[in-house]
Design a protein around this motif. Structure first.
Motif, PDB file in Angstrom:
ATOM      1  N   TRP A  79      -3.590  42.064  60.102  1.00  0.00           N
ATOM      2  CA  TRP A  79      -4.442  41.689  58.965  1.00  0.00           C
ATOM      3  C   TRP A  79      -5.172  40.384  59.226  1.00  0.00           C
ATOM      4  CZ3 TRP A  79      -2.977  38.274  54.478  1.00  0.00           C
ATOM      5  CH2 TRP A  79      -3.943  38.301  53.470  1.00  0.00           C
TER       6      TRP A  79
ATOM      7  N   PHE B  21      -3.566  42.281  51.308  1.00  0.00           N
ATOM      8  CA  PHE B  21      -2.697  42.560  52.451  1.00  0.00           C
ATOM      9  C   PHE B  21      -2.024  43.920  52.313  1.00  0.00           C
ATOM     10  CE2 PHE B  21       1.708  41.966  54.284  1.00  0.00           C
ATOM     11  CZ  PHE B  21       1.324  42.347  55.566  1.00  0.00           C
TER      12      PHE B  21
ATOM     13  N   HIS C  75      -4.505  46.585  53.232  1.00  0.00           N
ATOM     14  CA  HIS C  75      -4.759  46.635  54.667  1.00  0.00           C
ATOM     15  C   HIS C  75      -3.584  47.251  55.414  1.00  0.00           C
ATOM     16  CE1 HIS C  75      -5.123  45.192  58.824  1.00  0.00           C
ATOM     17  NE2 HIS C  75      -6.425  45.159  58.597  1.00  0.00           N
ATOM     18  N   ALA C  76      -2.377  46.860  55.023  1.00  0.00           N
ATOM     19  CA  ALA C  76      -1.185  47.383  55.687  1.00  0.00           C
ATOM     20  C   ALA C  76      -0.879  48.816  55.273  1.00  0.00           C
ATOM     21  CB  ALA C  76       0.019  46.495  55.368  1.00  0.00           C
TER      22      ALA C  76
ATOM     23  N   ASP D 110      -7.843  40.690  61.878  1.00  0.00           N
ATOM     24  CA  ASP D 110      -9.082  41.278  61.370  1.00  0.00           C
ATOM     25  C   ASP D 110      -9.876  40.279  60.541  1.00  0.00           C
ATOM     26  OD1 ASP D 110      -8.555  43.654  62.580  1.00  0.00           O
ATOM     27  OD2 ASP D 110      -7.947  44.725  60.764  1.00  0.00           O
TER      28      ASP D 110
END
Length: 347
Positions: free
Chosen positions: A79, A60, A63-64, A82
């Protein structure tokens, strides 16, 4: 705090207050994860659970492209969106990820551990909870398994076992190596069905896990199976149970395997019931590969997996008139409703 000692996972155990850091963002994040790991170890969670959670938190964060003190609910939404649209993950998997992020945020925002205060001092901001009731998936029904997953019909199961036996004869008849692993896997598959075992329960069986049943002397040394690696609850050791032998043929094949075939493995010691060619215990990859090869060779659908042996065991016993409570105890379900979910139509 416990007395005068900081709680497991507290910031003071992982960061020295006021000490400048070379890479403060990365080092504080790593320290947070180390603290969270210790906090979970103190709760007796399994190492595999802790490692899986850490991987999810790191995924996470990547992704962030942000560290926990900069996370927001919108980042979580993107997230998870996706993961569902691109990777097509199941709802139950997404909910597990949400639970992991919620648990991590609860840890770093709890005043008892001091991480929020430390972040405020170093970065001028602090982590907040990013999973709320309004952006979390709800567990709305008891069973969320893939509807394609099912039990074998009796004809399919017999065809599968016959095919497994044929492969042993075919490989051995050609004078090739590999007949012994093929025979092992055929016995393993039959044992998984005969006792309604999960995949790991079957893999982790040891030679000493069988015993006599005074009420079933006809099964000899294989009248009862003592499962020692059952599915565990969070924070608990593997759940144990005793499974009584119900099929006449199961004791016969186990005796044949233990006395005639298993000793031929050079890795066979006093422990694992299913050794491999190179190690004392067969691996999941070998089990899965063999199962899928046989299933696909027979043209059976993808809804059948290793767990289908367990589904079939429950289904067939219920169809044959065994008491539902007995079946529930055999497979180790706490609730009858769970056993009923396993029951499929096998004809």
């Amino acid at each position: 705090m416990v007395g005068n000692s900081p709680a497991a996972g507290a910031v003071g155990l992982h960061l020295v207050g006021g000490l400048p850091l070379l890479r403060p963002d990365e080092q504080v994040f790593t320290a947070m994860l180390d603290g969270w790991r210790n906090q979970q170890l103190a709760r007796s969670l399994a190492f595999s659970t802790i490692e899986g959670r850490e991987k999810a938190v790191r995924a996470f964060a990547r992704h962030a492209d942000a560290f926990p003190w900069a996370w927001s609910p919108q980042m979580v939404d993107e997230w998870l969106g996706d993961l569902r649209s691109v990777r097509n993950l199941r709802r139950s998997t997404l909910r597990n990820y949400q639970g992991t992020i919620r648990s991590f945020c609860a840890f770093v925002t709890d005043p008892a551990y001091g991480w929020a205060e430390a972040c405020q001092e170093r970065f001028g901001t602090h982590p907040v909870q990013v999973i709320h009731e309004w952006n979390a998936a709800v567990h709305v029904q008891e069973a969320e398994a893939d509807p394609a997953k099912r039990a074998f019909t009796r004809d399919e199961l017999q065809a599968f076992f016959d095919h497994a036996d044929e492969q042993v004869g075919r490989v051995r008849g050609r004078g090739r190596k590999g007949w012994l692993p093929a025979f092992r896997d055929a016995m393993l598959f039959k044992t998984a069905y005969a006792f309604g075992l999960r995949r790991n329960e079957a893999r982790m069986l040891d030679v000493v896990d069988f015993g006599r049943n005074p009420r079933g002397p006809e099964f000899g040394e294989y009248g009862v199976l003592y499962v020692r690696h059952g599915k565990a609850k969070k924070g608990s050791p593997p759940k144990r149970r005793s499974v009584l032998t119900v099929f006449d043929w199961s004791a016969e094949i186990l005796q044949q395997w233990a006395e005639e075939a298993r000793p031929l493995f050079p890795t066979a010691g006093p422990g694992a019931l299913w050794p491999s060619e190179r190690s004392s215990r067969v691996g999941f990859t070998q089990m899965n590969t063999r199962f899928c090869t046989y299933r696909d060779s027979l043209g059976l659908d993808q809804g059948l997996d290793f767990h289908s042996f367990r589904r079939s065991y429950v289904t067939h016993l219920i169809e044959d008139g065994w008491d539902a409570r007995f079946v529930q105890e055999q497979v180790g379900h706490e609730h009858a409703s769970t056993t009923s979910i396993y029951t499929c139509v096998s004809s």
